[in-house]
Design an enzyme around this catalytic site. Structure first.
Site, PDB file in Angstrom:
ATOM      1  N   ASP A 149      10.028  -4.717  10.192  1.00 34.31           N
ATOM      2  CA  ASP A 149      10.914  -3.617   9.813  1.00 34.31           C
ATOM      3  C   ASP A 149      12.357  -4.040  10.096  1.00 34.31           C
ATOM      4  OD1 ASP A 149      10.693  -0.131   9.788  1.00 34.31           O
ATOM      5  OD2 ASP A 149      12.587  -1.205  10.074  1.00 34.31           O
ATOM      6  N   ASP A 155      14.505  -1.656  12.283  1.00 34.30           N
ATOM      7  CA  ASP A 155      14.117  -1.700  13.700  1.00 34.30           C
ATOM      8  C   ASP A 155      14.587  -2.994  14.356  1.00 34.30           C
ATOM      9  OD1 ASP A 155      12.925   0.718  13.336  1.00 34.30           O
ATOM     10  OD2 ASP A 155      10.864   0.031  13.541  1.00 34.30           O
ATOM     11  N   ARG A 211      12.382   5.469   3.360  1.00 34.87           N
ATOM     12  CA  ARG A 211      11.141   5.677   2.620  1.00 34.87           C
ATOM     13  C   ARG A 211      10.110   6.286   3.561  1.00 34.87           C
ATOM     14  NH1 ARG A 211       7.807   0.009   1.565  1.00 34.87           N
ATOM     15  NH2 ARG A 211       7.351  -0.272   3.766  1.00 34.87           N
ATOM     16  N   THR A 224       3.770   7.826   1.945  1.00 36.23           N
ATOM     17  CA  THR A 224       3.749   7.823   0.468  1.00 36.23           C
ATOM     18  C   THR A 224       4.531   6.645  -0.113  1.00 36.23           C
ATOM     19  OG1 THR A 224       5.792   9.120   0.327  1.00 36.23           O
ATOM     20  CG2 THR A 224       3.724  10.358   0.514  1.00 36.23           C
TER      21      THR A 224
HETATM   22  C1  PRP Z   1      13.685  -0.312   4.349  1.00 30.33           C
HETATM   23  C2  PRP Z   1      14.596  -1.282   3.638  1.00 30.33           C
HETATM   24  C3  PRP Z   1      14.691  -0.688   2.261  1.00 30.33           C
HETATM   25  C4  PRP Z   1      13.313  -0.102   2.059  1.00 30.33           C
HETATM   26  C5  PRP Z   1      12.512  -1.021   1.191  1.00 30.33           C
HETATM   27  O1  PRP Z   1      14.393   0.793   4.767  1.00 30.33           O
HETATM   28  O2  PRP Z   1      15.831  -1.457   4.271  1.00 30.33           O
HETATM   29  O3  PRP Z   1      15.693   0.293   2.125  1.00 30.33           O
HETATM   30  O4  PRP Z   1      12.717  -0.004   3.356  1.00 30.33           O
HETATM   31  O5  PRP Z   1      11.308  -0.457   0.831  1.00 30.33           O
HETATM   32  P1  PRP Z   1      10.945  -0.095  -0.669  1.00 30.33           P
HETATM   33  O6  PRP Z   1      11.367  -1.264  -1.524  1.00 30.33           O
HETATM   34  O7  PRP Z   1       9.446   0.066  -0.633  1.00 30.33           O
HETATM   35  O8  PRP Z   1      11.639   1.164  -1.065  1.00 30.33           O
HETATM   36  P2  PRP Z   1      13.694   2.003   5.553  1.00 30.33           P
HETATM   37  O9  PRP Z   1      13.218   3.032   4.580  1.00 30.33           O
HETATM   38  O10 PRP Z   1      12.677   1.467   6.497  1.00 30.33           O
HETATM   39  O11 PRP Z   1      14.897   2.662   6.337  1.00 30.33           O
HETATM   40  P3  PRP Z   1      15.816   2.053   7.502  1.00 30.33           P
HETATM   41  O12 PRP Z   1      16.741   1.052   6.859  1.00 30.33           O
HETATM   42  O13 PRP Z   1      16.547   3.248   8.028  1.00 30.33           O
HETATM   43  O14 PRP Z   1      14.940   1.412   8.538  1.00 30.33           O
HETATM   44  N1  URA Z   2      11.013  -2.255   4.864  1.00 29.71           N
HETATM   45  C1  URA Z   2      11.143  -3.179   5.842  1.00 29.71           C
HETATM   46  O1  URA Z   2      12.031  -3.068   6.698  1.00 29.71           O
HETATM   47  N2  URA Z   2      10.269  -4.205   5.841  1.00 29.71           N
HETATM   48  C2  URA Z   2       9.296  -4.362   4.932  1.00 29.71           C
HETATM   49  O2  URA Z   2       8.549  -5.348   4.988  1.00 29.71           O
HETATM   50  C3  URA Z   2       9.187  -3.388   3.922  1.00 29.71           C
HETATM   51  C4  URA Z   2      10.057  -2.356   3.899  1.00 29.71           C
END
Ligand code: PRP
Ligand code: URA
Length: 213
Positions: free
Chosen positions: A203, A206, A103, A107
Site C-alpha cells: 500500500d 501506508d 478506493r 468493492t
Molecule cells: C491507491 C493508489 C491509487 C489507487 C489505485 O490509493 O494511490 O490512488 O489506490 O487503485 P485503483 O487503480 O484500483 O483505483 P488508495 O485508494 O489506497 O488511497 P491512499 O492514497 O489514501 O492510500
Molecule cells: N493501491 C496501492 O497502494 N497498492 C496496490 O498494490 C494497489 C492499490
C-alpha cells in the site's frame, strides 16, 4: 492513449529498493521523489513552449519558455502527494491542484472526497501523479474529472501499474477520445484477489505516511 514505460537501469534500481518491505518510510519517500523526477523528464516531452528572446553575455538569441497558461500538476491524495516535490522540482512554475480519492477496499470502487482545482481547465495541460495504477478506477476517475473541466490533454505519471489497469485506462480514454499519455516506471504481472499489484510494493499511501485505520 500513448504508453511510455521507463527503460533505464537507474529507474529499475530505485524501484527495486522501493519494493523492498524493509525500506523505511523516510527512504521510501526519498526514492519516490527521485523516481518522479526521472519520469518527469520523459513525461514533459510534449509540454507546450513558446519562443523567447534572451541576451547572453555574448549575443542575443532566441530560446523557449513554458507557454501560458501554465501546466497543472494534480497529485491524487494521499499517495500522489509523495510525488509532488519531485515533479515541481522539474517544473517549479506549474500550478498545483489537488484531488482526494480513496478506493473502497471491498468493492475497489474509487470515491472522491476532496478537490481543489480551477473550475475552468480549458486548454490546460494536466499532469496527474499517482504511484499505483491497479484496477485503474482511480486514474480513470481523475482523467474524466479533469477533461470534464476542459483539460486539453492529460499525462499520468505512475510508478507501478498492473496490466489490467493499463488496459482499462486505455479503453476508457480511447472510447472518450481523450488525449492521454501514461508514463510508468514499471509494469507488473497482475492484480491479486484483493486488487493489489503483484509483486508491487504494498500500500503506497501506508508506506509513505503510515497506516490510517
Ligand atoms: C491507491 C493508489 C491509487 C489507487 C489505485 O490509493 O494511490 O490512488 O489506490 O487503485 P485503483 O487503480 O484500483 O483505483 P488508495 O485508494 O489506497 O488511497 P491512499 O492514497 O489514501 O492510500
Ligand atoms: N493501491 C496501492 O497502494 N497498492 C496496490 O498494490 C494497489 C492499490
Amino acid at each position: 492513449m500513448e504508453l511510455r514505460v521507463a527503460d533505464h537501469p537507474l529507474v529499475s534500481h530505485k524501484l527495486t529498493h522501493l519494493r523492498d518491505q524493509n525500506t523505511p518510510s523516510p527512504v521510501f519517500r526519498q526514492l519516490v521523489e527521485e523516481l518522479v523526477t526521472l519520469l518527469a523528464y520523459e513525461a514533459t516531452r510534449d509540454v507546450r513552449v513558446e519562443p523567447v528572446d534572451v541576451i547572453t553575455p555574448v549575443a542575443p538569441t532566441t530560446g523557449v519558455r513554458l507557454s501560458a497558461p501554465r501546466p497543472v500538476v494534480v497529485p491524487i491524495l494521499r499517495a500522489g502527494l509523495g510525488m509532488l516535490e519531485g515533479m515541481t522540482r522539474l517544473i517549479p512554475n506549474a500550478e498545483v491542484g489537488f484531488l482526494g480519492m480513496v478506493r473502497d477496499e471491498q468493492t475497489l470502487q474509487p470515491f472522491t472526497y476532496a478537490e481543489r482545482l480551477p473550475k475552468d481547465l480549458a486548454g490546460r495541460q494536466c499532469f496527474v501523479l499517482d504511484p499505483m495504477l491497479a484496477t485503474g478506477g482511480s486514474l480513470c476517475g481523475a482523467v474524466h474529472f479533469l477533461t470534464a473541466r476542459g483539460a486539453s490533454d492529460v499525462t499520468c505519471i505512475c510508478l507501478l501499474a498492473a496490466p489490467e489497469g493499463i488496459a482499462r485506462v486505455r479503453e476508457e480514454v480511447d472510447a472518450a477520445g481523450i488525449a492521454c499519455t501514461l508514463v510508468i516506471a514499471g509494469v507488473d504481472e497482475r492484480l491479486n484477489e484483493k486488487g493489489y499489484i503483484v509483486p508491487g510494493l504494498g500500500d503506497a499511501g501506508d508506506r509513505l505516511y503510515g497506516v490510517v485505520d
